[in-house]
Design an enzyme around this catalytic site. Structure first.
Site, PDB file in Angstrom:
ATOM      1  N   ASP A 336      -3.636   9.672  -3.010  1.00 64.98           N
ATOM      2  CA  ASP A 336      -4.663   9.341  -3.964  1.00 64.98           C
ATOM      3  C   ASP A 336      -5.219   8.008  -3.697  1.00 64.98           C
ATOM      4  O   ASP A 336      -4.826   6.892  -3.800  1.00 64.98           O
ATOM      5  CB  ASP A 336      -4.434   9.419  -5.391  1.00 64.98           C
ATOM      6  CG  ASP A 336      -4.985   9.525  -6.156  1.00 64.98           C
ATOM      7  OD1 ASP A 336      -6.238  10.986  -6.248  1.00 64.98           O
ATOM      8  OD2 ASP A 336      -5.133   9.177  -7.253  1.00 64.98           O
ATOM      9  N   GLU A 371      -7.167  10.380   0.729  1.00 68.12           N
ATOM     10  CA  GLU A 371      -8.400  10.171   0.082  1.00 68.12           C
ATOM     11  C   GLU A 371      -9.414   8.982   0.237  1.00 68.12           C
ATOM     12  O   GLU A 371      -8.952   8.384   0.089  1.00 68.12           O
ATOM     13  CB  GLU A 371      -7.762  10.724  -0.853  1.00 68.12           C
ATOM     14  CG  GLU A 371      -9.523  11.201  -2.481  1.00 68.12           C
ATOM     15  CD  GLU A 371      -8.885  10.990  -3.415  1.00 68.12           C
ATOM     16  OE1 GLU A 371      -9.968  11.671  -4.406  1.00 68.12           O
ATOM     17  OE2 GLU A 371      -8.020  10.532  -4.002  1.00 68.12           O
TER      18      GLU A 371
END
Length: 658
Positions: A336, A371
């Protein structure tokens, strides 16, 4: 139990050896560290950690056993302007805790970000670390190691995926056990996915703001204990680890990989108004990026940012990842806000954490997916991660939506995204698999909502619809909401089919959001992070079976096309791809940039994707030869076509040469 022996500086964390427990704690700026252990009635006993090697404090407690609850009190300077917030009145979680007892409540005794220290003791309300024994019989478990070219990822939430599944035993719905149940394994195999990517399973907390609103953090991107499994999805906290490993083992036996979404960018301590329960009190200056005024750099939007260029924090991050691979046998990670991993503080491909991962024989061989952005300056880094990382490709997501849901997009741009965005990823020895193609993900509209809503509808989140992106590239096809007349519903169906075909027949690594193959809707909520309810849980009884069958057929078709499974870049004349216009001629320069959205893509010289993304029925002349539509595009009457396909508006069909 006796006083502490000096013990060893490694391994890090609390390690049970059958006779006692060795404790270690990293803190570069501490002056003294106390280990605090608690009996069953909550009585506390404190021991100074007697040893120190470098920045690691350590001690050995003979007679300590699994089940022991413990924490730390760390002494040092209180100098907020310099980033130091030591306060021994606050009990702190072990960053390496394998299990945690207690939730992180919105309680004033847990706050520690103010200008003056709060000397009230918080042990009565603070979460406690718990010693575990992590022995487990893996039997003959083996990692599937699916090649990137054959990988199809399925992003899912542990609870939301199975909580409403009627064929699962009631008591295991929404749990780790459900993931490995034969009903779910059979579904994954029928669908054809090769990797299950789980939203965060490391223990997380609900932000104080959500607690005050009566909401919870559902997605899990607010990490509290990076080595501990979130206990809410287990029969009991004591059995969570084994239940998760049972699921991994069952999935591996079916050839399905398990990828964890992991949050190595911030912690649940949030900003200076957030709770202090671990890193802030252990060594705030080392663990976080600190501004000159002592506040945090907030490159995550969550209040703080982990300093993953500090040697001690790099070691912590790598040991966390190795723990999940070695102890839980996971097959990879999705990171993330992964640009934080490369901050020094500017983003660098040779950042310390990247170098450490590449040098690690364990981590460098599992699937690593970034990401590739954060919200700080220079945070957008799509295409810039070093091997062996793959990356979420938002270029693909936006281009696919803009191509099929009327927006301006050239045929050339669409083709570039279809070809694994070679302009972005064909560098540094990377392969097409580095482009993780997606239409949707946990954040944003579901696929069904992309064709039913022009605007987000996030009122239930309690922020007056201010949260969530406004750049959705969606199209409600003439009416906002799920319902509508038959012709509108058919157009929506056609758009969904075209989008799914684009995702699953493009070069690169496809990622499917769980529920998109069912027609799942969140009723226009594109930021359902705090909705632990029927809005996010998949309703298996209302699933669109026809769409599920269509999706599974696309995945099977994908696995038959060498140009897609080979994971090598397409080169002109290599037989992998030819780009043709509606007359089966090579696209001209003008057609690439200014032509109507009509094209044919010939893959491996025998699979033809005919595309009509215009609003009109159009005849498309097929290349010379005999062609027959393939499932899921073949109807009961599937004649051989030798000349022209009448392409419906917003239509797509795949043919195979006879």
């Amino acid at each position: 139990m006796t006083q502490l022996a000096i013990g060893e500086a490694t391994p890090h964390g609390a390690t049970y050896d059958g006779h006692g427990v060795n404790f270690t704690l990293f803190s570069a700026h501490a002056e003294r560290v106390e280990l605090c252990v608690f009996d069953s009635r909550g009585n506390e006993r404190r021991y100074d950690l007697p040893g120190r090697r470098g920045d690691v404090w350590h001690g050995y407690l003979a007679g300590a056993r699994p089940g022991l609850r413990y924490g730390y009190r760390v002494h040092g300077p209180w100098q907020p302007a310099q980033g130091h917030r030591f306060n021994p009145a606050k009990l702190l979680l072990d960053p390496y805790a394998r299990r945690v007892e207690g939730e992180l409540k919105d309680h004033p005794l847990l706050h520690g970000g103010h200008d003056e220290p709060d000397y009230r003791d918080n042990a009565a309300v603070a979460p406690k670390s718990v010693i575990i024994s992590d022995h487990y019989d893996w039997e003959d478990d083996a990692a599937p190691r699916t090649p990137w070219g054959k990988t199809v990822i399925y992003e899912a939430h542990v609870k939301g995926l199975t909580y409403l599944h009627p064929e699962l035993p009631q008591e295991i719905r929404g749990t780790y056990k459900a993931l490995g149940h034969p009903v779910m394994v059979a579904y994954f195999k029928q669908l054809g996915i090769t990797a299950l990517e789980l939203l965060p399973v490391a223990q997380f907390a609900s932000e104080p703001r959500l607690q005050r609103m009566g909401l919870t953090n559902y997605w899990g991107y607010n990490p509290m204990a990076m080595f501990a499994l979130h206990p809410a999805w287990a029969s009991s906290p004591e059995t969570a680890l084994d239940e998760f490993r049972d699921a991994v083992k069952a999935l591996h036996r079916a050839g399905i990989e398990v990828i964890l979404d992991i949050v190595l960018n911030h912690s649940a301590e949030l900003d200076l108004d957030g709770p202090t329960f671990s890193l802030r009190g252990i060594d705030n200056r080392s663990y976080y990026w600190i501004r000159d005024d002592g506040d945090y750099h907030n490159w995550t939007g969550c209040g703080n940012t982990l300093n993953l260029s500090h040697p001690g924090v790099v070691e912590y991050a790598c040991e966390c990842l190795r723990y999940w691979v070695e102890t839980c046998h996971v097959d990879g990670f999705r990171f993330d806000l992964a640009s934080v991993m490369g901050r020094t503080p500017t983003f660098r491909q040779d950042a310390p954490l990247f170098a450490a991962i590449k040098a690690c024989p364990v981590l460098s061989t599992v699937k690593l997916i970034a990401e590739p952005w954060d919200i700080g300056e220079g945070g957008y880094q799509v295409g810039n991660f070093p091997p062996p990382f793959a990356e979420w490709n938002d270029h693909f997501r936006d281009a696919a939506r803009r191509f099929w849901l009327p927006r301006n997009l050239t045929t050339g741009e669409f083709a570039c995204r279809f070809a694994a965005s070679s302009d972005v990823f064909k560098r540094n020895g990377r392969t097409p698999g580095a482009s993780v193609n997606l239409l949707t993900a946990h954040d944003g509209f579901t696929l069904r909502d992309c064709v039913c809503f022009n605007q987000k509808h996030n009122e239930a989140n309690g922020e007056e619809n201010r949260d969530g992106t406004n750049s959705n590239y969606s199209d409600n096809h003439g009416k906002e909401g799920l319902g509508g007349p038959l012709d509108l519903m058919e157009r929506r169906r056609d758009s969904i089919h075209a989008l799914l075909a684009t995702l699953l027949l493009s070069q690169g690594t496809p990622m499917l959001l769980a529920g998109d193959e069912h027609g799942h809707s969140q009723h226009g909520n594109n930021n359902a992070y705090c909705q632990d309810n029927a809005l996010t849980w998949l309703d298996w009884q209302q699933a669109n079976r026809g769409l599920t069958t269509f999706t599974a057929a696309l995945i099977r078709l994908r696995q038959q096309i060498p140009a897609l499974t080979g994971n090598s870049w397409w080169e002109e004349g290599d037989g992998n791809v030819r780009w043709l216009n509606k007359n089966a001629q090579p696209l001209s320069a003008d057609e690439w940039q200014n032509g109507p959205k009509l094209m044919q893509i010939l893959l491996s010289d025998r699979f033809l994707i005919a595309i009509n993304a215009t609003l009109e029925v159009t005849d498309i002349v097929l290349p010379e030869g005999e062609w027959r539509a393939v499932p899921p595009f073949a109807g009961e009457d599937n004649p051989v076509i030798t000349a022209v396909w009448q392409g419906p508006a917003h239509g797509l069909c795949v043919f195979q040469r006879g």
